[in-house]
Design a protein around this motif. Sequence first.
Motif: not given
Lengths: 307, 477
Positions: B94-97, B301-314, B330-332, B361-366
């Motif tokens: 969905f993200t036009d880069i 004008r174009l903003n993409r943030h990849n936020l990645h969180i990995q759990q390593l313990g309980p 046209k802002q993304i 244009n707003g995109i959210f993939d969670g």
Amino acid sequence: MAPPFAAAAVSSHPSLFSPSTSRPAIRRHLPPSSISVRPRRCPPAASAAAAEPAGKLLLEVHGLTASVKETGQQILKGVDLTIREGEVHAIMGKNGSGKSTLTKVLVGHPHYEVTGGTIMFKGENLIDMEPEERSLAGLFMSFQAPIEIPGVSNYDFLLMALNARREKDGLPALGPLEFYSVVSQKVEALKMEPKILDRNVNEGFSGGERKRNEILQLSVVGADLALLDEIDSGLDVDALEDVAHAVNGLLTPQNSVLMITHYQRLLDLIKPSYVHIMESGKIVKTGDSSLASHINEGGFKSIASFV
Amino acid sequence: MSPPSLCAAACSTPLRAAPPPLLRFRRPASSSVSVSAARAAAPSVSDDLVLRIAEQLEDSAASSPLLDPLRSASALSLLSTPWPTRRSNEAFRFTDISYLRSLPISLPTQTPGLAPPPSPDAESHIIFSDGLLVSASGAHVAALADMPPGVARDRAAAALAASAQFSHRDIFYDFNAVGASDVAVVYVPEGAKMAGDPVHIMFGYSGSDGASMMMSNPRVLVIAEKGAEVAIVEEHFGTGEGDGGCYWANPVVDIIVEEGARVVHSYVQRQSSAAAHTKWTTVQQNTSSTYEFVEVSTGGRLNRHNLHIQQLGPETVTELSTFHLTSQNKQIHDLHSRLILDHPRGYSRQLHKLIACGSGNGIFDGNIQVNRYAQQTDAGQQTKCLLLSPKAVVNVKPNLQIIADDVKCTHGAAISGDLDPNELFYFQARGVDVKTATDALLFSFGAQVINRILFKPVEQKALAQLKELLTLSRQSN
Ligand SMILES: Nc1ncnc2c1ncn2[C@@H]1O[C@H](COP(=O)(O)OP(=O)(O)O)[C@@H](O)[C@H]1O
Ligand SMILES: [Mg+2]
């Protein structure tokens, strides 16, 4: 016509609604039993129309019919109601009889459509006015079930409401700092936690806190006619006294209150001059406060035999 | 495909298996010819772009022994990664880069621009200018290149080497790894508590002449050791003339939260309206650690943030609150977040809010993965989108993948074209007109996230900016 409360409140007496002001509202200094304008002596409305009117006409509702916009279902089926300056009215009636709908229609709630009849408020046709214009004209309704407004602090909400009124009265807007002394007195008078101002409007409030918060809004913006929809439900005895005290503090010979309640205890604290019974979208009976006592003893069924 | 360009070779050969020790992107001198030939022949042209950028980056960054393992891995990965398109890459569906390809890339010179660095609001601070680290000072803050041998440096080196194995990388992560000239390191030793005194990280970008897009690759590594507490505040902004110029910011922030540690992270992106901003934030959370993240993105004008969180313990606690506002046409604005839970009793709350005005244009993939061993996870996700114009578009894809069977997961997505009429009526009933009430409600919609920024000066700045943008967008509508 007396200036609306709020204007007076901030221009001259920042603490007008607190019981300590010098405004000539004699009743406020009397014991609660003598609070109502024309206690007991007041004749039932039927003959009141014929009697010489003591106060000026404030609200005049004739043959009001209204339905739910979405479904077209008719709720109000010809309401007649007259309220004059300085009067205290109470409406009682079974659940679902249309009491809340009546107050919401009066303030222009978008869920309802007026299908017939007239509503005059201070000589103006209310039906043509936007809800905010009705509010600025001096009509206030406390919601039976006030909603939350997440993200908007109570403080900001109250300040916006007050400034809307000041703008209408040609007064400069109050800044957040100036407002503090105005509002903190009201909070204190209602025995509310000052922290309530920082919280978002009704967010996470208990039922009782919401009711008090409605009265706080009333005491900040003021009103010529306050429609109080079940402000007593969810309040314990102490809280009810605080709220009643605040409402009584609002009453002057120019202001009026219309309460909706199921309980005598509120009517003991804020004495009504008129009690109306609502049934199936109509006011079917009007009397003085003894009508309320009668209902409390014998229920709504008993009013058929009540003379 | 006739021209023997590196690109074509890379695409057809899975090079990952046998990498040469240090990859170079040098192509034959005739490459410009082969590029144009390839362009005519299509699809591999995009890979050529990847290589061209990688080559430029590699030429500009000086060798650094601590960074080289990561650089090599990323360089290798770039060889086999095509430029992502909406059709070819699910993560960009969905993200036009394409905006990134509108101008050739230029790179900042090693001496940063003369613009005086903005004054930081906190004692401990890091300043980047066009991706170059110009200042790192205060407690527990250093430039990787200046770190003396010792535990902190070893830990940083190990973390960077481990990043070479990051399997969810994309070309932007790799571009940064290849192009970052240095790394700002926030190393908080065991038990040190400095959450009340945040590290303020300022990323200023100046852009270039207008004929090219200046690309910068700032990189930050945060390590909170056992029981440590730290607050970091990232601010990304344009420093050029007027609104700030045209540039491509491609920052990466890697965060390691060790056992019982707590990281409070605020991130404000208010880039210039012509900027492209592609951002990676990776977080690794060990046992009983806490990570609290607040994002406010309004610029670019174009903003993409990849936020990645990995759990390593309980027993980790993860709180994510993000707010995106597309106020210009046209802002993304795109947030791709992924939370991977592999251990029991994790607690997570995510709130994403988005306002799209104009033709924004707003995109959210969670994505939240609750894997087999993540029993008794308590995960919640909420999305709230407001579309304020018929031309605004949002694509929202909340997705919870739950494999563990004893978990509590809730999610909700609300997209509406209007404010709640009951809320508006409440204002009206108190004498406030619809316009004023609308302004107040929109403001509060964003303020609910912004208010979670614990660092007052930055919170106040973000609130003021939100107010300004909402006013501007109302005036232009
Ligand atoms: N917005 C609405 N939509 C549908 N029905 C409604 C709505 N408002 C009121 N009603 C119906 O109208 C009747 C009167 O409601 P209400 O005025 O709340 O009664 P009361 O306050 O006397 O208990 C009830 O049957 C209620 O269900
Ligand atoms: Mg009711």
